[in-house]
Design a protein around this motif. Structure first.
Motif, PDB file in Angstrom:
ATOM      1  N   ASP A   2       0.829  -1.209   0.000  1.00  0.00           N
ATOM      2  CA  ASP A   2       0.000   0.000   0.000  1.00  0.00           C
ATOM      3  C   ASP A   2       0.861   1.257   0.000  1.00  0.00           C
ATOM      4  O   ASP A   2       0.620   2.188  -0.772  1.00  0.00           O
ATOM      5  CB  ASP A   2      -0.937   0.020   1.212  1.00  0.00           C
ATOM      6  CG  ASP A   2      -2.094  -0.949   1.079  1.00  0.00           C
ATOM      7  OD1 ASP A   2      -2.349  -1.426  -0.056  1.00  0.00           O
ATOM      8  OD2 ASP A   2      -2.740  -1.245   2.106  1.00  0.00           O
ATOM      9  N   ILE A   3       1.862   1.288   0.861  1.00  0.00           N
ATOM     10  CA  ILE A   3       2.749   2.458   0.945  1.00  0.00           C
ATOM     11  C   ILE A   3       3.472   2.681  -0.379  1.00  0.00           C
ATOM     12  O   ILE A   3       3.602   3.811  -0.842  1.00  0.00           O
ATOM     13  CB  ILE A   3       3.766   2.280   2.093  1.00  0.00           C
ATOM     14  CG1 ILE A   3       3.048   2.370   3.438  1.00  0.00           C
ATOM     15  CG2 ILE A   3       4.887   3.312   2.003  1.00  0.00           C
ATOM     16  CD1 ILE A   3       3.895   1.944   4.624  1.00  0.00           C
ATOM     17  N   ALA A   4       3.936   1.601  -1.000  1.00  0.00           N
ATOM     18  CA  ALA A   4       4.681   1.701  -2.257  1.00  0.00           C
ATOM     19  C   ALA A   4       3.750   1.850  -3.465  1.00  0.00           C
ATOM     20  O   ALA A   4       4.234   2.024  -4.588  1.00  0.00           O
ATOM     21  CB  ALA A   4       5.569   0.473  -2.433  1.00  0.00           C
ATOM     22  N   ASP A   5       2.445   1.747  -3.247  1.00  0.00           N
ATOM     23  CA  ASP A   5       1.457   1.819  -4.317  1.00  0.00           C
ATOM     24  C   ASP A   5       1.742   0.789  -5.409  1.00  0.00           C
ATOM     25  O   ASP A   5       1.775   1.094  -6.603  1.00  0.00           O
ATOM     26  CB  ASP A   5       1.388   3.238  -4.900  1.00  0.00           C
ATOM     27  CG  ASP A   5       0.127   3.446  -5.726  1.00  0.00           C
ATOM     28  OD1 ASP A   5      -0.892   2.779  -5.443  1.00  0.00           O
ATOM     29  OD2 ASP A   5       0.166   4.272  -6.665  1.00  0.00           O
ATOM     30  N   ILE A   6       1.966  -0.460  -4.949  1.00  0.00           N
ATOM     31  CA  ILE A   6       2.221  -1.578  -5.860  1.00  0.00           C
ATOM     32  C   ILE A   6       1.062  -2.556  -5.710  1.00  0.00           C
ATOM     33  O   ILE A   6       0.689  -2.928  -4.595  1.00  0.00           O
ATOM     34  CB  ILE A   6       3.551  -2.278  -5.529  1.00  0.00           C
ATOM     35  CG1 ILE A   6       4.723  -1.316  -5.730  1.00  0.00           C
ATOM     36  CG2 ILE A   6       3.728  -3.534  -6.377  1.00  0.00           C
ATOM     37  CD1 ILE A   6       6.062  -1.863  -5.289  1.00  0.00           C
ATOM     38  N   ASP A   7       0.483  -2.959  -6.851  1.00  0.00           N
ATOM     39  CA  ASP A   7      -0.602  -3.938  -6.823  1.00  0.00           C
ATOM     40  C   ASP A   7      -0.019  -5.338  -6.742  1.00  0.00           C
ATOM     41  O   ASP A   7       0.913  -5.684  -7.475  1.00  0.00           O
ATOM     42  CB  ASP A   7      -1.458  -3.825  -8.087  1.00  0.00           C
ATOM     43  CG  ASP A   7      -2.240  -2.528  -8.135  1.00  0.00           C
ATOM     44  OD1 ASP A   7      -2.647  -2.054  -7.055  1.00  0.00           O
ATOM     45  OD2 ASP A   7      -2.444  -2.002  -9.241  1.00  0.00           O
ATOM     46  N   GLY A   8      -0.577  -6.138  -5.852  1.00  0.00           N
ATOM     47  CA  GLY A   8      -0.143  -7.517  -5.732  1.00  0.00           C
ATOM     48  C   GLY A   8      -1.033  -8.264  -4.757  1.00  0.00           C
ATOM     49  O   GLY A   8      -1.606  -7.677  -3.836  1.00  0.00           O
ATOM     50  N   ASP A   9      -1.178  -9.546  -4.993  1.00  0.00           N
ATOM     51  CA  ASP A   9      -1.929 -10.419  -4.105  1.00  0.00           C
ATOM     52  C   ASP A   9      -0.937 -11.244  -3.298  1.00  0.00           C
ATOM     53  O   ASP A   9       0.119 -11.645  -3.811  1.00  0.00           O
ATOM     54  CB  ASP A   9      -2.840 -11.356  -4.902  1.00  0.00           C
ATOM     55  CG  ASP A   9      -3.910 -10.596  -5.682  1.00  0.00           C
ATOM     56  OD1 ASP A   9      -4.450  -9.622  -5.127  1.00  0.00           O
ATOM     57  OD2 ASP A   9      -4.182 -10.989  -6.832  1.00  0.00           O
TER      58      ASP A   9
ATOM     59  N   LEU B 106       6.203  -5.090  -9.167  1.00  0.00           N
ATOM     60  CA  LEU B 106       6.699  -6.266  -8.456  1.00  0.00           C
ATOM     61  C   LEU B 106       8.186  -6.499  -8.734  1.00  0.00           C
ATOM     62  O   LEU B 106       8.910  -6.954  -7.848  1.00  0.00           O
ATOM     63  CB  LEU B 106       5.886  -7.512  -8.821  1.00  0.00           C
ATOM     64  CG  LEU B 106       4.462  -7.568  -8.289  1.00  0.00           C
ATOM     65  CD1 LEU B 106       3.798  -8.881  -8.671  1.00  0.00           C
ATOM     66  CD2 LEU B 106       4.420  -7.372  -6.792  1.00  0.00           C
ATOM     67  N   GLY B 107       8.622  -6.161  -9.927  1.00  0.00           N
ATOM     68  CA  GLY B 107      10.039  -6.315 -10.251  1.00  0.00           C
ATOM     69  C   GLY B 107      10.927  -5.485  -9.345  1.00  0.00           C
ATOM     70  O   GLY B 107      12.038  -5.890  -9.004  1.00  0.00           O
ATOM     71  N   SER B 108      10.426  -4.333  -8.916  1.00  0.00           N
ATOM     72  CA  SER B 108      11.219  -3.498  -8.015  1.00  0.00           C
ATOM     73  C   SER B 108      11.366  -4.148  -6.647  1.00  0.00           C
ATOM     74  O   SER B 108      12.289  -3.827  -5.900  1.00  0.00           O
ATOM     75  CB  SER B 108      10.587  -2.103  -7.885  1.00  0.00           C
ATOM     76  OG  SER B 108       9.323  -2.185  -7.251  1.00  0.00           O
ATOM     77  N   LEU B 109      10.471  -5.072  -6.308  1.00  0.00           N
ATOM     78  CA  LEU B 109      10.583  -5.797  -5.038  1.00  0.00           C
ATOM     79  C   LEU B 109      11.562  -6.965  -5.118  1.00  0.00           C
ATOM     80  O   LEU B 109      11.918  -7.538  -4.100  1.00  0.00           O
ATOM     81  CB  LEU B 109       9.210  -6.314  -4.592  1.00  0.00           C
ATOM     82  CG  LEU B 109       8.159  -5.255  -4.289  1.00  0.00           C
ATOM     83  CD1 LEU B 109       6.843  -5.915  -3.901  1.00  0.00           C
ATOM     84  CD2 LEU B 109       8.638  -4.303  -3.207  1.00  0.00           C
ATOM     85  N   VAL B 110      11.968  -7.308  -6.331  1.00  0.00           N
ATOM     86  CA  VAL B 110      12.969  -8.370  -6.519  1.00  0.00           C
ATOM     87  C   VAL B 110      14.359  -7.749  -6.584  1.00  0.00           C
ATOM     88  O   VAL B 110      15.283  -8.211  -5.923  1.00  0.00           O
ATOM     89  CB  VAL B 110      12.688  -9.203  -7.789  1.00  0.00           C
ATOM     90  CG1 VAL B 110      13.818 -10.189  -8.057  1.00  0.00           C
ATOM     91  CG2 VAL B 110      11.358  -9.927  -7.671  1.00  0.00           C
ATOM     92  N   GLY B 111      14.511  -6.699  -7.378  1.00  0.00           N
ATOM     93  CA  GLY B 111      15.797  -6.029  -7.511  1.00  0.00           C
ATOM     94  C   GLY B 111      16.785  -6.816  -8.344  1.00  0.00           C
ATOM     95  O   GLY B 111      16.462  -7.833  -8.950  1.00  0.00           O
TER      96      GLY B 111
END
Length: 186
Positions: free
Chosen positions: A48-55, A79-84
Protein backbone atom coordinates in the motif's frame (compact mmCIF):
# COMPACT_ATOMS: atom_id res chain seq x y z
CA UNK A 1 28.76 -34.29 1.96
CA UNK A 2 27.39 -30.77 2.26
CA UNK A 3 29.25 -28.26 4.38
CA UNK A 4 28.36 -24.66 5.09
CA UNK A 5 30.66 -23.42 7.84
CA UNK A 6 28.68 -20.38 8.82
CA UNK A 7 26.59 -19.92 11.92
CA UNK A 8 23.33 -21.82 11.51
CA UNK A 9 20.58 -19.41 10.55
CA UNK A 10 16.82 -19.82 10.53
CA UNK A 11 17.07 -19.84 6.74
CA UNK A 12 19.21 -22.97 6.83
CA UNK A 13 16.96 -24.93 9.13
CA UNK A 14 17.58 -23.95 12.75
CA UNK A 15 15.05 -26.04 14.72
CA UNK A 16 15.12 -23.74 17.76
CA UNK A 17 12.08 -21.54 16.90
CA UNK A 18 9.77 -24.58 16.69
CA UNK A 19 10.93 -25.91 20.05
CA UNK A 20 10.50 -22.47 21.64
CA UNK A 21 6.98 -22.04 20.27
CA UNK A 22 5.90 -25.50 21.42
CA UNK A 23 7.44 -24.95 24.85
CA UNK A 24 5.20 -21.93 25.47
CA UNK A 25 2.07 -23.89 24.58
CA UNK A 26 1.60 -23.11 20.89
CA UNK A 27 1.42 -25.86 18.31
CA UNK A 28 3.69 -25.72 15.30
CA UNK A 29 0.74 -25.36 12.90
CA UNK A 30 -0.74 -22.50 14.91
CA UNK A 31 2.66 -20.78 15.05
CA UNK A 32 3.09 -21.07 11.29
CA UNK A 33 -0.43 -19.75 10.68
CA UNK A 34 0.24 -16.78 12.96
CA UNK A 35 3.59 -16.20 11.25
CA UNK A 36 1.88 -16.13 7.85
CA UNK A 37 -0.81 -13.72 9.05
CA UNK A 38 1.72 -11.30 10.60
CA UNK A 39 3.91 -11.41 7.50
CA UNK A 40 0.95 -10.90 5.17
CA UNK A 41 -0.22 -7.87 7.17
CA UNK A 42 3.29 -6.39 7.05
CA UNK A 43 3.62 -6.98 3.32
CA UNK A 44 0.13 -5.64 2.53
CA UNK A 45 1.02 -2.42 4.33
CA UNK A 46 4.29 -2.20 2.41
CA UNK A 47 2.50 -2.72 -0.92
CA UNK A 48 0.00 0.00 0.00
CA UNK A 49 2.75 2.46 0.94
CA UNK A 50 4.68 1.70 -2.26
CA UNK A 51 1.46 1.82 -4.32
CA UNK A 52 2.22 -1.58 -5.86
CA UNK A 53 -0.60 -3.94 -6.82
CA UNK A 54 -0.14 -7.52 -5.73
CA UNK A 55 -1.93 -10.42 -4.10
CA UNK A 56 -0.42 -12.28 -1.19
CA UNK A 57 -0.61 -16.07 -1.06
CA UNK A 58 0.35 -17.97 2.09
CA UNK A 59 1.25 -21.65 2.09
CA UNK A 60 2.68 -23.86 4.83
CA UNK A 61 4.73 -26.84 3.69
CA UNK A 62 7.57 -28.85 5.19
CA UNK A 63 7.34 -26.95 8.45
CA UNK A 64 7.92 -23.58 6.85
CA UNK A 65 5.74 -20.66 5.81
CA UNK A 66 5.98 -19.68 2.14
CA UNK A 67 4.61 -16.29 1.15
CA UNK A 68 4.24 -15.21 -2.45
CA UNK A 69 3.40 -11.80 -3.81
CA UNK A 70 1.85 -12.24 -7.24
CA UNK A 71 -0.02 -10.20 -9.80
CA UNK A 72 -2.49 -11.26 -12.44
CA UNK A 73 -1.38 -8.28 -14.54
CA UNK A 74 1.74 -9.26 -16.52
CA UNK A 75 2.51 -5.57 -17.13
CA UNK A 76 2.79 -4.92 -13.35
CA UNK A 77 6.41 -3.78 -13.27
CA UNK A 78 6.11 -2.72 -9.62
CA UNK A 79 6.70 -6.27 -8.46
CA UNK A 80 10.04 -6.31 -10.25
CA UNK A 81 11.22 -3.50 -8.02
CA UNK A 82 10.58 -5.80 -5.04
CA UNK A 83 12.97 -8.37 -6.52
CA UNK A 84 15.80 -6.03 -7.51
CA UNK A 85 19.09 -6.94 -9.13
CA UNK A 86 19.81 -10.67 -8.61
CA UNK A 87 17.13 -10.84 -5.93
CA UNK A 88 18.93 -8.44 -3.57
CA UNK A 89 15.80 -6.43 -2.74
CA UNK A 90 13.82 -9.66 -2.29
CA UNK A 91 16.42 -10.97 0.21
CA UNK A 92 16.27 -7.71 2.16
CA UNK A 93 12.47 -7.69 2.10
CA UNK A 94 12.43 -11.28 3.35
CA UNK A 95 14.66 -10.31 6.28
CA UNK A 96 12.48 -7.29 7.10
CA UNK A 97 9.41 -9.52 7.01
CA UNK A 98 11.11 -12.02 9.33
CA UNK A 99 11.95 -9.16 11.71
CA UNK A 100 8.31 -8.07 11.66
CA UNK A 101 7.27 -11.60 12.62
CA UNK A 102 9.91 -11.71 15.36
CA UNK A 103 8.68 -8.40 16.77
CA UNK A 104 5.05 -9.55 16.80
CA UNK A 105 5.52 -13.15 17.98
CA UNK A 106 8.88 -13.13 19.79
CA UNK A 107 9.78 -16.19 17.70
CA UNK A 108 12.35 -16.27 14.91
CA UNK A 109 10.85 -17.02 11.54
CA UNK A 110 12.08 -19.30 8.77
CA UNK A 111 9.56 -17.96 6.28
CA UNK A 112 10.46 -17.80 2.61
CA UNK A 113 9.25 -14.87 0.56
CA UNK A 114 8.84 -15.01 -3.19
CA UNK A 115 7.81 -12.22 -5.54
CA UNK A 116 6.29 -12.90 -8.94
CA UNK A 117 7.79 -16.42 -9.15
CA UNK A 118 11.40 -15.22 -8.90
CA UNK A 119 12.50 -17.99 -6.49
CA UNK A 120 11.06 -20.72 -8.71
CA UNK A 121 12.83 -19.33 -11.77
CA UNK A 122 16.07 -18.84 -9.82
CA UNK A 123 15.77 -22.35 -8.37
CA UNK A 124 15.69 -23.81 -11.88
CA UNK A 125 18.74 -21.70 -12.83
CA UNK A 126 20.62 -22.87 -9.72
CA UNK A 127 19.76 -26.49 -10.44
CA UNK A 128 21.22 -26.10 -13.94
CA UNK A 129 24.33 -24.36 -12.54
CA UNK A 130 24.85 -27.20 -10.06
CA UNK A 131 24.33 -29.87 -12.73
CA UNK A 132 26.79 -28.15 -15.07
CA UNK A 133 29.38 -27.89 -12.27
CA UNK A 134 28.98 -31.59 -11.45
CA UNK A 135 29.38 -32.47 -15.13
CA UNK A 136 32.58 -30.39 -15.34
CA UNK A 137 33.96 -32.06 -12.20
CA UNK A 138 33.02 -35.47 -13.63
CA UNK A 139 34.81 -34.71 -16.91
CA UNK A 140 37.94 -33.01 -15.54
CA UNK A 141 38.28 -34.35 -12.00
CA UNK A 142 39.05 -30.76 -10.90
CA UNK A 143 37.17 -28.73 -8.32
CA UNK A 144 34.77 -26.10 -9.68
CA UNK A 145 34.20 -22.81 -7.85
CA UNK A 146 30.83 -21.15 -8.43
CA UNK A 147 29.92 -17.48 -8.26
CA UNK A 148 29.00 -16.03 -4.86
CA UNK A 149 25.38 -16.49 -3.82
CA UNK A 150 23.09 -16.09 -0.84
CA UNK A 151 22.75 -18.72 1.90
CA UNK A 152 19.36 -19.73 0.51
CA UNK A 153 20.79 -20.20 -2.98
CA UNK A 154 23.82 -22.10 -1.65
CA UNK A 155 21.45 -24.47 0.17
CA UNK A 156 19.68 -25.26 -3.10
CA UNK A 157 23.00 -25.92 -4.88
CA UNK A 158 24.35 -28.05 -2.00
CA UNK A 159 21.21 -30.20 -2.16
CA UNK A 160 21.42 -30.71 -5.94
CA UNK A 161 25.15 -31.53 -5.79
CA UNK A 162 24.60 -34.03 -2.95
CA UNK A 163 21.72 -35.67 -4.85
CA UNK A 164 24.10 -36.16 -7.78
CA UNK A 165 26.64 -37.89 -5.50
CA UNK A 166 29.26 -35.15 -5.40
CA UNK A 167 30.69 -32.97 -2.64
CA UNK A 168 30.15 -29.25 -2.16
CA UNK A 169 31.56 -26.85 0.38
CA UNK A 170 30.95 -23.16 1.03
CA UNK A 171 34.05 -21.00 1.12
CA UNK A 172 34.75 -17.30 1.54
CA UNK A 173 33.20 -14.64 3.72
CA UNK A 174 30.23 -12.29 3.45
CA UNK A 175 29.25 -11.30 -0.08
CA UNK A 176 32.10 -13.40 -1.51
CA UNK A 177 30.81 -16.67 0.03
CA UNK A 178 30.56 -19.25 -2.73
CA UNK A 179 30.42 -23.01 -3.34
CA UNK A 180 33.21 -25.27 -4.50
CA UNK A 181 32.08 -28.55 -6.07
CA UNK A 182 34.44 -31.53 -5.79
CA UNK A 183 34.46 -35.21 -6.73
CA UNK A 184 33.06 -37.52 -4.07
CA UNK A 185 35.52 -39.31 -1.81
CA UNK A 186 34.14 -42.70 -2.81
Amino acid sequence: MTVDNEEQTPELGDPEPVAEAEAVGGSKAARLDEEGDVAADYLEELLDIADIDGDIDIEVRSGRTYISIVSEDPSNSGLGSLVGNNGEVLEALQELTRLSVLTATETRSRLVLDVDGYRDRRGRELTKIAQDAVETVRETGDDVALAPMSAYERKIVHDVVADLGFVSESEGEGQARHIVVSPSDD
